[in-house]
Design an enzyme around this catalytic site. Structure first.
Site, mmCIF file in Angstrom:
data_model
loop_
_atom_site.group_PDB
_atom_site.id
_atom_site.type_symbol
_atom_site.label_atom_id
_atom_site.label_comp_id
_atom_site.label_asym_id
_atom_site.label_seq_id
_atom_site.Cartn_x
_atom_site.Cartn_y
_atom_site.Cartn_z
ATOM 1 N N MET A 118 5.874 2.166 -0.433
ATOM 2 C CA MET A 118 4.689 1.999 -1.242
ATOM 3 C C MET A 118 3.463 2.151 -0.343
ATOM 4 S SD MET A 118 3.358 -1.411 -3.232
ATOM 5 C CE MET A 118 3.997 -2.504 -2.024
ATOM 6 N N PRO A 119 2.832 3.311 -0.346
ATOM 7 C CA PRO A 119 1.628 3.484 0.452
ATOM 8 C C PRO A 119 0.425 2.791 -0.184
ATOM 9 C CG PRO A 119 2.351 5.582 -0.483
ATOM 10 C CD PRO A 119 3.293 4.534 -0.945
ATOM 11 N N ILE A 120 -0.401 2.231 0.672
ATOM 12 C CA ILE A 120 -1.680 1.669 0.260
ATOM 13 C C ILE A 120 -2.739 2.353 1.113
ATOM 14 C CG2 ILE A 120 -3.112 -0.389 0.076
ATOM 15 C CD1 ILE A 120 -0.480 -2.010 -0.006
ATOM 16 N N PHE A 177 -0.996 3.166 -4.038
ATOM 17 C CA PHE A 177 -2.176 2.368 -4.373
ATOM 18 C C PHE A 177 -3.354 2.870 -3.551
ATOM 19 C CE2 PHE A 177 1.468 -0.135 -5.366
ATOM 20 C CZ PHE A 177 1.133 -0.798 -6.540
#
Length: 76
Positions: free
Chosen positions: A1-3, A48
């Site tokens: 999950m990249p932010i 995100f």
């Protein structure tokens, strides 16, 4: 999950603007998300993007507050 966090100055993107528009922010979010999909194969629904607007007086450049740096640079 990249932010991904994008920081932009609260100067706006054109004359008379005091911030980045909602449309510009939506474009940034879409573009960054697409880049992560294309490069890292990260699905759009797991990416995100946070956009932080920084007031002009809250950042510096060349050891000076930005307004002072720009004034110095403009005078030569």
């Amino acid at each position: 999950m990249p932010i991904v966090t994008i920081q932009v100055t609260r100067e706006g993107s054109g004359p008379g603007r005091s911030s980045v528009t909602a449309e510009e922010k939506a474009s940034l979010i879409a573009g960054v998300s697409k880049l992560l999909l294309d490069v890292l194969h990260k699905p759009l629904d797991s990416t995100f993007v946070v956009i932080e607007e920084v007031e002009l007086e809250n950042w510096g450049w060349g050891g000076l507050p930005v307004p002072a740096f720009r004034k110095q640079r403009a005078s030569g």
